[in-house]
Design an enzyme around this catalytic site. Structure first.
Site, PDB file in Angstrom:
ATOM      1  CE  LYS A   5      30.976  32.343  47.205  1.00 12.02           C
ATOM      2  NZ  LYS A   5      30.560  31.045  46.638  1.00 12.02           N
ATOM      3  N   GLY A  57      37.311  35.569  43.419  1.00 13.86           N
ATOM      4  CA  GLY A  57      36.158  34.680  43.496  1.00 13.86           C
ATOM      5  C   GLY A  57      35.825  34.263  44.911  1.00 13.86           C
ATOM      6  CB  SER A  58      34.499  31.063  46.196  1.00 15.54           C
ATOM      7  OG  SER A  58      33.384  31.036  45.314  1.00 15.54           O
ATOM      8  CB  VAL A  59      39.625  33.221  47.801  1.00 15.01           C
ATOM      9  CG1 VAL A  59      40.520  33.869  48.841  1.00 15.01           C
ATOM     10  CG2 VAL A  59      40.228  31.906  47.334  1.00 15.01           C
TER      11      VAL A  59
END
Length: 578
Positions: A302, A298-300
């Site tokens: 990013k 997920g957003s890790v």
């Protein structure tokens, strides 16, 4: 008639003197010959004795040890000796202890039925039918049971069963139990490494040494020293155990890595197992999730998209992107979980973890550059590490505009959590991509084997973003006062039967500290957590970030990181430049 002394035939006459000397010489020669004969006889006797001894030793050396009837015959050659495994401070993680194993010589057993009955009275877990069949043959040697307890050995010995004996073997013992199970690994019944560092030791030449016939004693082997700090390992595992209980999670994992050297200080994956009694070690949920599992984080992820965009020069920290409305591409729609409905600056996209803004940044970079950077960041290939258990990343089979956008925020690409850790190491240490190691290594050694992942300028900008997010964004719950923590949360929807399932997440927090001169990188992931309270969300900021903060607070002292006051450290000073 008068007679003088010289006239006497036996006194001082020349003739008698010569006769006397001759007699003395003869006696001396006889004694010399007798002494020589005795010496030769003694030497012959000694040579005969030593010859018999040498011949006996040669016969024993050529004899198959498994057929010897005496207790202890060939005992030291039954199972291989292994070196101790110790942590960076010399604490023992694995060592050899002596253990008795029960064998039988069926050709010397008088009554197999009686022997079976007696043995199973002490060892009821044995299959009586199989044992009786084994003891009814004419074999010279069979194993009955390996590595029995001293009490069982005494009980069987007291039974006095003919044709049954014991051999002393090396048995592996792990003083910490499950504390570092996925790092140290385990061995099989023959004391051969089958997982973790135990297996790595064999692959580095120990098994070849044993196969070549060298029966090395444990005491003669140098201990294998790891980079792991058992104190930090206990802290990490304890916090993960607490997280599973607190959030009723299915699993949890984490690792702490030195940002300057790539040394792994701690690694834990739950559920784990006890290598002293590894009955559960092969269960699917006991794998080392940090290296042997691949996940959408997920957003890790990013963090890497921002680094790509900044490194390419196509995006600057001062740029802004439109996040007012969801992105629609064909039949797909990309939206933000907490939309602000406005244009966002690059730091704000990171702070609010905007999927829309991140997707637009990725499209600015383009899919070709994105794929190149994934390889450059080590996210597209299998991780190189000391542990044998390593999974291969799962990349999209086809690359379209939608793929470029979704990969940008960690959907559609699965990597090992340790790859994310090492990528973050490079983002904060000046741009040096290191391979993780479980053995001590200096910074000079690490950097000599590193590759340049990003420039120092990009690394400095990423450090700023991580700290900015910990002060003002989703990482606030991990910001331990005095330790200048920075990081990024990630809440990834889990995939069940090929579909994303809303409400079931893999939550992560990727942290570094202290951010003005990063020494360590920490990843904490909690699998499928439930809300701590009915009114709280089950997102990463509300569980994984808290756990990461607790790990930092408890382990920093062991890691040599001293807390600083606002006046001493000015922890937010690095934020002033933007």
């Amino acid at each position: 008639m008068t007679m003088t002394l010289t006239d006497h035939p036996d006194v001082f006459s020349p003739a008698s003197g010569r006769r006397k000397v001759a007699k003395l010489k003869g006696a001396s020669k006889a004694r010399s010959d007798q002494t020589r004969s005795r010496v030769i006889l003694a030497m012959g006797a000694f040579m005969l004795v030593y010859g018999v001894i040498s011949g006996r030793l040669m016969m024993l050396g050529m004899t198959d040890q498994s057929t010897l009837g005496g207790r202890g015959g060939g005992a030291q050659a039954v199972s291989t000796a292994r070196p101790d495994i110790v942590d960076r401070n010399g604490e023992i993680l694995a060592t050899d202890i002596k253990s008795a194993s029960l064998f039988a010589e069926p050709n010397k057993i008088i009554d197999p039925d009686e022997a079976t009955e007696l043995i199973t009275s002490v060892l009821p877990d044995l299959d009586a039918t199989a044992l009786r069949k084994k003891l009814s043959t004419q074999a010279g040697f069979v194993w009955v049971k390996r590595q029995i307890t001293p009490q069982q050995q005494t009980q069987i010995h007291d039974l006095g069963i003919p044709g049954v004996g014991f051999l002393t073997e090396n048995r592996r013992f792990y003083p910490g139990g499950p504390a570092a199970a996925h790092i140290v690994g385990l061995v099989n019944t023959d004391n051969q490494g089958i997982a973790g560092i135990e297996r790595a030791i064999d692959e580095r030449g120990l098994s070849d040494l044993h196969q070549a016939g060298f029966a090395v004693k444990s005491a003669a082997l140098e201990p294998v020293r790891l980079s792991v700090d058992l104190r930090v390992q206990h802290v990490l595992r304890d916090e993960l155990v607490g997280a599973m209980e607190k959030y009723k999670a299915a699993a949890a994992m984490g690792a702490i890595v030195n940002a300057k050297t790539g040394e792994v200080l701690a690694l834990a994956s739950l559920p784990d197992f006890d290598p002293n009694n590894p009955v559960d070690a092969n269960k699917p949920d006991r794998l080392n999730r940090m290296t042997a599992g691949s996940y959408e984080l997920g957003s890790v992820f990013k963090s890497f998209t921002f680094a790509m965009a900044l490194e390419s020069g196509k995006v600057k920290m001062t740029d802004s992107f439109d996040a007012r409305a969801p992105l629609r591409v064909g039949r797909f729609t990309i939206h933000d979980s907490h939309s602000l409905g406005r244009v966002l600056s690059v730091p704000e996209i990171f702070q609010y973890s905007s999927n829309i803004g991140t997707a637009r940044m990725a499209m600015t970079v383009g899919q070709t550059l994105q794929q190149q950077y994934l390889k450059q960041f080590g996210l597209a290939t299998k991780l190189q590490t000391d542990l044998p258990e390593v999974a291969t990343p799962q990349l999209p089979k086809r690359w379209s505009d939608v793929t470029t956008m979704t990969v940008a925020f960690g959907h559609g690409i699965a990597i090992t959590p340790m790859q994310a850790v090492m990528g973050d190491v490079a983002l904060v240490n000046g741009g040096h991509l290191l391979s993780p190691t479980f053995f001590p290594r200096t910074q000079e050694q690490a950097f000599a084997d590193s590759t340049v992942m990003v420039s120092k300028k990009t690394s400095d900008e990423m450090r700023w973003l991580f700290r900015f997010n910990a002060v003002n964004g989703s990482g606030r719950h991990a910001d331990v006062p005095g330790y200048v923590v920075g990081g990024k949360t990630g809440t990834a929807e889990k995939i069940v039967n090929g579909r994303y399932v809303n409400g079931h997440y893999l939550n992560s927090f990727l942290a570094s500290f202290p951010m003005d001169d990063p020494q360590y990188v920490l990843l904490v992931s909690v699998d499928d957590p439930k809300p701590e309270k009915p009114n709280l969300p089950a997102l990463a900021a509300w569980n994984a970030a808290f756990v990461a903060g607790n790990v930092i607070r408890r382990s920093a002292q062991f890691l040599g990181v001293t807390p600083r006051t606002e006046q001493e450290g000015h922890p937010d000073a690095m934020l002033v430049s933007y």
